[in-house]
Design a protein around this motif. Structure first.
Motif, PDB file in Angstrom:
ATOM      1  N   ARG A  75       0.835  -1.208   0.000  1.00 34.37           N
ATOM      2  CA  ARG A  75       0.000   0.000   0.000  1.00 34.37           C
ATOM      3  C   ARG A  75       0.866   1.254   0.000  1.00 34.37           C
ATOM      4  O   ARG A  75       0.592   2.198  -0.735  1.00 34.37           O
ATOM      5  CB  ARG A  75      -0.935   0.000   1.205  1.00 34.37           C
ATOM      6  CG  ARG A  75      -2.029  -1.023   1.111  1.00 34.37           C
ATOM      7  CD  ARG A  75      -2.920  -0.991   2.322  1.00 34.37           C
ATOM      8  NE  ARG A  75      -3.570   0.278   2.497  1.00 34.37           N
ATOM      9  CZ  ARG A  75      -4.693   0.639   1.889  1.00 34.37           C
ATOM     10  NH1 ARG A  75      -5.282  -0.188   1.068  1.00 34.37           N
ATOM     11  NH2 ARG A  75      -5.235   1.806   2.108  1.00 34.37           N
ATOM     12  N   THR A  78       2.465   1.686  -3.529  1.00 31.88           N
ATOM     13  CA  THR A  78       1.478   1.997  -4.568  1.00 31.88           C
ATOM     14  C   THR A  78       0.927   3.399  -4.392  1.00 31.88           C
ATOM     15  O   THR A  78       0.802   4.147  -5.372  1.00 31.88           O
ATOM     16  CB  THR A  78       0.336   0.966  -4.559  1.00 31.88           C
ATOM     17  OG1 THR A  78       0.890  -0.332  -4.762  1.00 31.88           O
ATOM     18  CG2 THR A  78      -0.675   1.259  -5.651  1.00 31.88           C
ATOM     19  N   PRO A  83       3.934   1.193  -7.739  1.00 28.66           N
ATOM     20  CA  PRO A  83       3.294  -0.102  -7.464  1.00 28.66           C
ATOM     21  C   PRO A  83       4.179  -1.273  -7.860  1.00 28.66           C
ATOM     22  O   PRO A  83       4.978  -1.177  -8.781  1.00 28.66           O
ATOM     23  CB  PRO A  83       2.023  -0.060  -8.325  1.00 28.66           C
ATOM     24  CG  PRO A  83       2.295   0.944  -9.378  1.00 28.66           C
ATOM     25  CD  PRO A  83       3.275   1.929  -8.802  1.00 28.66           C
ATOM     26  N   ILE A  87       1.005  -6.095  -8.444  1.00 29.66           N
ATOM     27  CA  ILE A  87      -0.171  -5.217  -8.416  1.00 29.66           C
ATOM     28  C   ILE A  87      -0.507  -4.775  -9.840  1.00 29.66           C
ATOM     29  O   ILE A  87      -1.680  -4.753 -10.232  1.00 29.66           O
ATOM     30  CB  ILE A  87       0.081  -3.989  -7.513  1.00 29.66           C
ATOM     31  CG1 ILE A  87       0.518  -4.403  -6.111  1.00 29.66           C
ATOM     32  CG2 ILE A  87      -1.126  -3.068  -7.482  1.00 29.66           C
ATOM     33  CD1 ILE A  87      -0.522  -4.918  -5.207  1.00 29.66           C
ATOM     34  N   GLU A  91      -3.837  -5.400 -12.077  1.00 26.15           N
ATOM     35  CA  GLU A  91      -4.516  -4.273 -12.731  1.00 26.15           C
ATOM     36  C   GLU A  91      -4.732  -4.562 -14.207  1.00 26.15           C
ATOM     37  O   GLU A  91      -5.800  -4.271 -14.758  1.00 26.15           O
ATOM     38  CB  GLU A  91      -3.687  -2.994 -12.545  1.00 26.15           C
ATOM     39  CG  GLU A  91      -4.350  -1.737 -13.072  1.00 26.15           C
ATOM     40  CD  GLU A  91      -4.115  -1.507 -14.551  1.00 26.15           C
ATOM     41  OE1 GLU A  91      -4.992  -0.893 -15.190  1.00 26.15           O
ATOM     42  OE2 GLU A  91      -3.068  -1.943 -15.074  1.00 26.15           O
ATOM     43  N   LEU A 108      -6.298   0.267 -10.612  1.00 29.25           N
ATOM     44  CA  LEU A 108      -5.063   0.094  -9.841  1.00 29.25           C
ATOM     45  C   LEU A 108      -5.371  -0.023  -8.353  1.00 29.25           C
ATOM     46  O   LEU A 108      -4.808  -0.877  -7.655  1.00 29.25           O
ATOM     47  CB  LEU A 108      -4.102   1.252 -10.100  1.00 29.25           C
ATOM     48  CG  LEU A 108      -2.758   1.177  -9.372  1.00 29.25           C
ATOM     49  CD1 LEU A 108      -1.995  -0.082  -9.774  1.00 29.25           C
ATOM     50  CD2 LEU A 108      -1.940   2.413  -9.663  1.00 29.25           C
ATOM     51  N   TYR A 109      -6.277   0.808  -7.865  1.00 27.21           N
ATOM     52  CA  TYR A 109      -6.623   0.767  -6.441  1.00 27.21           C
ATOM     53  C   TYR A 109      -7.333  -0.544  -6.109  1.00 27.21           C
ATOM     54  O   TYR A 109      -7.096  -1.135  -5.053  1.00 27.21           O
ATOM     55  CB  TYR A 109      -7.487   1.967  -6.077  1.00 27.21           C
ATOM     56  CG  TYR A 109      -7.620   2.183  -4.592  1.00 27.21           C
ATOM     57  CD1 TYR A 109      -6.501   2.430  -3.803  1.00 27.21           C
ATOM     58  CD2 TYR A 109      -8.850   2.135  -3.973  1.00 27.21           C
ATOM     59  CE1 TYR A 109      -6.611   2.621  -2.438  1.00 27.21           C
ATOM     60  CE2 TYR A 109      -8.974   2.332  -2.616  1.00 27.21           C
ATOM     61  CZ  TYR A 109      -7.852   2.575  -1.856  1.00 27.21           C
ATOM     62  OH  TYR A 109      -7.970   2.760  -0.502  1.00 27.21           O
ATOM     63  N   LEU A 112      -4.775  -3.223  -5.834  1.00 24.99           N
ATOM     64  CA  LEU A 112      -4.123  -3.100  -4.535  1.00 24.99           C
ATOM     65  C   LEU A 112      -5.012  -3.667  -3.433  1.00 24.99           C
ATOM     66  O   LEU A 112      -4.541  -4.392  -2.556  1.00 24.99           O
ATOM     67  CB  LEU A 112      -3.771  -1.634  -4.259  1.00 24.99           C
ATOM     68  CG  LEU A 112      -3.173  -1.328  -2.904  1.00 24.99           C
ATOM     69  CD1 LEU A 112      -1.800  -1.971  -2.771  1.00 24.99           C
ATOM     70  CD2 LEU A 112      -3.089   0.173  -2.693  1.00 24.99           C
ATOM     71  N   ILE A 164      -4.232   8.325  -6.108  1.00 22.06           N
ATOM     72  CA  ILE A 164      -3.751   7.506  -7.223  1.00 22.06           C
ATOM     73  C   ILE A 164      -4.170   8.128  -8.548  1.00 22.06           C
ATOM     74  O   ILE A 164      -3.387   8.179  -9.499  1.00 22.06           O
ATOM     75  CB  ILE A 164      -4.256   6.050  -7.090  1.00 22.06           C
ATOM     76  CG1 ILE A 164      -3.511   5.348  -5.954  1.00 22.06           C
ATOM     77  CG2 ILE A 164      -4.078   5.282  -8.394  1.00 22.06           C
ATOM     78  CD1 ILE A 164      -3.989   3.948  -5.665  1.00 22.06           C
ATOM     79  N   ILE A 173       2.607   7.675 -12.265  1.00 23.45           N
ATOM     80  CA  ILE A 173       2.341   6.237 -12.402  1.00 23.45           C
ATOM     81  C   ILE A 173       1.991   5.996 -13.865  1.00 23.45           C
ATOM     82  O   ILE A 173       1.137   6.657 -14.422  1.00 23.45           O
ATOM     83  CB  ILE A 173       1.183   5.761 -11.512  1.00 23.45           C
ATOM     84  CG1 ILE A 173       1.461   6.031 -10.038  1.00 23.45           C
ATOM     85  CG2 ILE A 173       0.942   4.273 -11.726  1.00 23.45           C
ATOM     86  CD1 ILE A 173       0.304   5.692  -9.131  1.00 23.45           C
TER      87      ILE A 173
END
Length: 182
Positions: A75, A78, A83, A87, A91, A108-109, A112, A164, A173
């Motif tokens: 966490r 990321t 990330p 992960i 995604e 992405l979240y 995670l 994010i 990212i």
């Protein structure tokens, strides 16, 4: 700066992530219920001698702490914009499964969340394994409660999702949206 349309999509996606979290939060209670159900039926669960149970208890407790550390690290990295490859692989699979339903930040979240909540929930499963190997309901209860605490600690937060999205928008990212071959 995020557009209003992006914020609305993130909010809609966040609701599904909350539902995922609530479902994961139920799992430790299911393991407790299984322990109460199995306990009276399974009378002879001791095996491996006097040294085995304390050794397994210590080993699984260390493994549970390692799970918490890995969740925290995944966490932290990321949310900071770096990330892990695992992960990112999750995604990409989400992108292939639902390309238009999830905002890239929500994908992405959610990747995670799937990773960290799965590891956090496995702490309760370790307690069930320990119970089946011969330990008492107290240790099952301890591991299940620890899993609930970790699940609450790593619950989904809209602030993190927006963070994010901001990192994706700024280019910090980079997501490779090519689906994986599997």
């Amino acid at each position: 700066m995020l557009r209003q349309k992006d914020l609305e999509q993130l909010n809609a996606n966040f609701k599904s992530q909350k539902n995922l979290w609530l479902l994961m939060l139920v799992a430790p209670f299911i393991y407790l219920f299984l322990g109460y159900l199995i306990g009276p039926l399974w009378t002879d669960r001791t095996w491996g001698g006097d040294w085995m149970l304390p050794f397994m208890r210590a080993t699984l407790a260390v493994l549970a702490m390692l799970n918490v550390f890995v969740c925290w690290q995944a966490r932290r990295l990321t949310l900071a914009g770096r990330p892990w490859r695992l992960i990112l692989r999750i995604e990409r699979r989400l992108a292939a499964a639902a390309p238009d339903q999830l905002h890239p930040a929500a994908r992405l979240y959610q990747a995670l969340q799937v990773f960290t909540l799965g590891l956090a929930e496995s702490i309760a499963l370790l307690g069930l394994v320990l119970f089946i190997l011969g330990d008492g309901l107290v240790m099952l209860f301890f591991f299940a409660n620890a899993a609930v605490v970790v699940l609450i600690m790593f619950r989904p937060r809209m602030v993190e999702l927006i963070g994010i999205a901001g990192r994706l928008l700024s280019g910090q990212i980079k997501l490779d949206s090519r689906p994986t071959a599997s």
